[in-house]
Design an enzyme around this catalytic site. Structure first.
Site, mmCIF file in Angstrom:
data_model
loop_
_atom_site.group_PDB
_atom_site.id
_atom_site.type_symbol
_atom_site.label_atom_id
_atom_site.label_comp_id
_atom_site.label_asym_id
_atom_site.label_seq_id
_atom_site.Cartn_x
_atom_site.Cartn_y
_atom_site.Cartn_z
ATOM 1 N N ASP A 84 0.855 -1.190 0.000
ATOM 2 C CA ASP A 84 0.000 0.000 0.000
ATOM 3 C C ASP A 84 0.898 1.249 0.000
ATOM 4 O OD1 ASP A 84 -2.417 1.370 0.162
ATOM 5 O OD2 ASP A 84 -2.470 1.314 2.354
ATOM 6 N N HIS A 178 -7.273 9.773 4.313
ATOM 7 C CA HIS A 178 -6.878 8.668 5.200
ATOM 8 C C HIS A 178 -7.114 9.058 6.660
ATOM 9 C CE1 HIS A 178 -4.170 7.861 1.649
ATOM 10 N NE2 HIS A 178 -4.765 6.706 1.799
ATOM 11 N N GLY A 179 -7.447 8.086 7.457
ATOM 12 C CA GLY A 179 -7.614 8.338 8.889
ATOM 13 C C GLY A 179 -9.019 8.838 9.192
ATOM 14 N N HIS A 206 -9.573 5.123 -1.582
ATOM 15 C CA HIS A 206 -8.763 5.119 -0.353
ATOM 16 C C HIS A 206 -9.536 5.839 0.745
ATOM 17 C CE1 HIS A 206 -4.613 3.722 -1.522
ATOM 18 N NE2 HIS A 206 -5.283 3.657 -2.657
ATOM 19 N N GLY A 207 -9.053 5.654 1.978
ATOM 20 C CA GLY A 207 -9.670 6.381 3.089
ATOM 21 C C GLY A 207 -11.100 5.933 3.340
ATOM 22 N N GLY A 208 -11.323 4.622 3.311
ATOM 23 C CA GLY A 208 -12.684 4.093 3.464
ATOM 24 C C GLY A 208 -13.280 4.324 4.857
HETATM 25 P P1 13P Z 1 -8.357 4.612 6.265
HETATM 26 O O1 13P Z 1 -7.302 4.506 7.307
HETATM 27 O O2 13P Z 1 -8.995 5.952 6.256
HETATM 28 O O3 13P Z 1 -9.358 3.511 6.338
HETATM 29 O O4 13P Z 1 -7.631 4.512 4.839
HETATM 30 C C1 13P Z 1 -6.981 3.352 4.485
HETATM 31 C C2 13P Z 1 -6.305 3.501 3.183
HETATM 32 O O5 13P Z 1 -6.752 4.180 2.293
HETATM 33 C C3 13P Z 1 -5.052 2.745 2.994
HETATM 34 O O6 13P Z 1 -4.493 2.952 1.747
#
Ligand code: 13P
Length: 290
Positions: A84, A178-179, A206-208
């Site tokens: 990743d 993210h986060g 990303h950033g689910g």
């Molecule tokens: P989150 O930490 O927001 O779930 O994002 C994960 C991500 O996109 C890893 O590439």
């Protein structure tokens, strides 16, 4: 046996669901995710950031750890081991050489032409080994695992330029971070749909973590085929462990402490896979094996 993500994501794109990418941080994360997807009989992508790989002892450790768990636990679903946010060609090459079946090259901090050049170099190397490649355009911000930066939305032209490198999936920055979100996520669904219609390759979100479920479903309808989740599993694990320690101050066995978060993690994994509409009952796939 590890597989690249091509067959999984192409099927997801065709049948309008998403494959879960869960980041792993240690032995327990990998084990709980593998056990749960095996019970559900659905494919999974295990994402490993460079930081998480360093924490676990390096790419070789991670690769052997996942392969070992799959063998010992008799995991019968397709599993993709994916770097990743690989930050350089060298990092992607090291992951591939260690046995990863997929990599993401994230050269999105560079100007587009440099991003394209680095991505192309990774594609040329990875495809020799049947390893799939994801790349990012625009820039997905947030504060998870040393991935910093503001949000810069991707344009359709950016995506078209990056797709020409031969990548297998694209992660365009479209408003997710993210986060944990500070405020409400604001995804650009219109552009997502436009990019999906213009490109053959699957789109990655990303950033689910923290995206409301109706927005996740809308994103899937607009062409998202892979959804990355990291922080959300950390949060549910953390909350369960804090509660356990509060109630069991005298327990010091790390196995008991760490595994007190197992049930909550597995419940969240199942919940997300249901929201992503991933079809269940997909054991024993042998194709696409590297
Ligand atoms: P989150 O930490 O927001 O779930 O994002 C994960 C991500 O996109 C890893 O590439």
């Amino acid at each position: 046996m590890l597989v690249n993500f091509n067959e999984m994501l192409q099927d997801a794109k065709k049948n309008k669901y998403a494959i879960a990418h869960f980041n792993i941080n240690n032995l327990e994360w990998a084990k709980y995710i593998l056990e749960e997807v095996n019970d559900l009989s659905c494919p999974v992508i295990l994402g490993v950031s460079e930081g998480a790989a360093r924490y676990m002892g390096g790419f070789i450790v991670v690769s052997k750890l996942v392969e070992g768990l799959m063998e010992s636990l008799n995991i019968r679903v397709p599993v993709c081991l994916h770097l990743d946010h690989g930050s350089s060609f060298e990092s992607c090459k090291a992951a591939i050489d260690a046995g990863f079946s997929s990599v993401m090259i994230d050269a999105s901090r560079h100007e587009l032409d440099v991003n394209v050049n680095i991505t192309k170099k990774v594609v040329d190397y990875a495809h020799q080994y049947n390893v799939s490649v994801e790349a990012e355009v625009g820039h997905i911000g947030g504060d998870a695992d040393n991935i910093y930066g503001d949000k810069y939305m991707a344009t359709l032209d950016d995506c078209l330029a990056l797709a020409k490198t031969g990548i297998d999936a694209i992660a365009p920055a479209l408003g997710s971070v993210h986060g944990l979100y500070h405020g409400k996520p604001n995804l650009n669904f219109e552009r997502m749909q436009q990019i999906k219609e213009a490109l053959e390759i699957p789109l990655v979100l990303h950033g689910g973590t923290g995206i409301p479920y109706p927005d996740i479903k809308k994103a899937i309808a607009c062409g998202i085929s892979k959804i990355n989740i990291n922080t959300e599993l950390q949060v549910v694990w953390h909350d369960a462990v804090v509660e356990f320690i509060h109630d069991h101050e005298d327990v010091y066995d790390p196995r008991k402490v760490i595994s007190s978060g197992e049930k909550a993690m597995k419940q969240k994994i199942k919940e997300l896979i249901m929201i992503f509409n991933t079809p269940l009952g997909n054991k024993n796939e042998e194709s696409n094996i590297i």
